[in-house]
Motif scaffolding. Structure first.
Motif, PDB file in Angstrom:
ATOM      1  N   THR A   6       0.835  -1.205   0.000  1.00 14.18           N
ATOM      2  CA  THR A   6       0.000   0.000   0.000  1.00 14.18           C
ATOM      3  C   THR A   6       0.870   1.256   0.000  1.00 14.18           C
ATOM      4  N   LEU A   7       1.927   1.281   0.779  1.00 15.45           N
ATOM      5  CA  LEU A   7       2.821   2.442   0.798  1.00 15.45           C
ATOM      6  C   LEU A   7       3.567   2.605  -0.527  1.00 15.45           C
ATOM      7  N   ALA A   8       3.933   1.506  -1.171  1.00 17.11           N
ATOM      8  CA  ALA A   8       4.612   1.598  -2.475  1.00 17.11           C
ATOM      9  C   ALA A   8       3.677   2.163  -3.539  1.00 17.11           C
ATOM     10  N   ILE A   9       2.420   1.714  -3.547  1.00 18.09           N
ATOM     11  CA  ILE A   9       1.438   2.250  -4.516  1.00 18.09           C
ATOM     12  C   ILE A   9       1.168   3.715  -4.236  1.00 18.09           C
ATOM     13  N   LEU A  10       1.039   4.074  -2.967  1.00 19.73           N
ATOM     14  CA  LEU A  10       0.789   5.467  -2.601  1.00 19.73           C
ATOM     15  C   LEU A  10       1.958   6.361  -3.001  1.00 19.73           C
ATOM     16  N   ALA A  11       3.179   5.898  -2.803  1.00 21.58           N
ATOM     17  CA  ALA A  11       4.348   6.685  -3.188  1.00 21.58           C
ATOM     18  C   ALA A  11       4.442   6.831  -4.699  1.00 21.58           C
ATOM     19  N   MET A  13       1.917   6.856  -6.815  1.00 24.12           N
ATOM     20  CA  MET A  13       0.842   7.743  -7.287  1.00 24.12           C
ATOM     21  C   MET A  13       1.149   9.200  -6.986  1.00 24.12           C
ATOM     22  N   THR A  14       1.725   9.486  -5.844  1.00 22.09           N
ATOM     23  CA  THR A  14       2.008  10.884  -5.501  1.00 22.09           C
ATOM     24  C   THR A  14       3.244  11.411  -6.217  1.00 22.09           C
ATOM     25  N   SER A  15       4.174  10.556  -6.603  1.00 18.01           N
ATOM     26  CA  SER A  15       5.372  11.042  -7.287  1.00 18.01           C
ATOM     27  C   SER A  15       5.053  11.541  -8.693  1.00 18.01           C
ATOM     28  N   THR A  16       4.045  10.971  -9.351  1.00 17.73           N
ATOM     29  CA  THR A  16       3.681  11.464 -10.681  1.00 17.73           C
ATOM     30  C   THR A  16       3.013  12.821 -10.604  1.00 17.73           C
ATOM     31  N   ALA A  17       2.358  13.128  -9.495  1.00 19.32           N
ATOM     32  CA  ALA A  17       1.722  14.436  -9.346  1.00 19.32           C
ATOM     33  C   ALA A  17       2.758  15.533  -9.164  1.00 19.32           C
ATOM     34  N   LEU A  18       3.916  15.210  -8.615  1.00 18.99           N
ATOM     35  CA  LEU A  18       4.954  16.207  -8.392  1.00 18.99           C
ATOM     36  C   LEU A  18       5.911  16.343  -9.568  1.00 18.99           C
ATOM     37  N   ALA A  19       5.708  15.575 -10.631  1.00 18.67           N
ATOM     38  CA  ALA A  19       6.658  15.551 -11.738  1.00 18.67           C
ATOM     39  C   ALA A  19       6.455  16.675 -12.743  1.00 18.67           C
ATOM     40  N   GLY A  20       5.459  17.537 -12.593  1.00 17.73           N
ATOM     41  CA  GLY A  20       5.164  18.547 -13.595  1.00 17.73           C
ATOM     42  C   GLY A  20       6.002  19.798 -13.501  1.00 17.73           C
ATOM     43  N   GLY A  21       6.862  19.954 -12.533  1.00 16.19           N
ATOM     44  CA  GLY A  21       7.585  21.191 -12.357  1.00 16.19           C
ATOM     45  C   GLY A  21       8.949  21.223 -12.994  1.00 16.19           C
ATOM     46  N   GLY A  22       9.311  20.260 -13.806  1.00 12.97           N
ATOM     47  CA  GLY A  22      10.648  20.193 -14.375  1.00 12.97           C
ATOM     48  C   GLY A  22      10.744  20.894 -15.707  1.00 12.97           C
TER      49      GLY A  22
END
Length: 149
Positions: A6-11, A13-22
């Protein structure tokens, strides 16, 4: 075990949301057609900035590695009235005024028209026209017909 998955799936999913700032590398969708951003050819260049239709803000993008495109190219012009030779292109030769003129061209005329095809012959009114059938009338009925529901 379940908590780790569950923690791996949650991590993930949230990492793709933070990927837009590059940054993004611009690749043209069609060969030979440049991608112009604010007067700079950004084809195969790096673009940095938070912009696009998916964002609600607009930050001026920064293009790294692009080249400036002049919106009005500076090309030479040839004005025959100035009496100067053109810088490039064909050589303009002005014939003398007392030269022998060629024979005048023969007259040429062509015209087009269109029309509908002729209609077939019209037949006369038939001798025995079809019989006229009258709809039966119900004298006891008044108003529109009512159907049971």
């Amino acid at each position: 075990m379940r908590i780790g998955v569950t923690l791996a799936i949650l991590a993930a999913m949230t990492s793709t949301a933070l990927a837009g700032g590059g940054f993004e590398i611009v690749i043209p969708g069609r060969a030979g057609v440049p991608v112009i951003i604010n007067g700079v050819d950004a084809s195969y260049a790096v673009v940095e900035g938070d912009w696009g239709l998916g964002k609600r803000t607009h930050v001026e993008p920064t293009v790294y590695g692009g080249r400036y495109i002049d919106p009005v190219p500076n090309v030479g012009h040839y004005y025959p009235s100035a009496g100067l030779m053109p810088g490039y292109g064909r050589l303009e030769v002005e014939p003398p005024a007392n030269r022998k003129l060629p024979q005048p061209a023969e007259s040429y005329h062509r015209s087009w028209f269109s029309q509908s095809a002729p209609l077939p012959a019209q037949s006369n009114v038939p001798v025995e026209p079809p019989a006229i059938i009258y709809a039966p009338q119900d004298p006891g009925r008044r108003g529109p017909a009512k159907f049971p529901r």
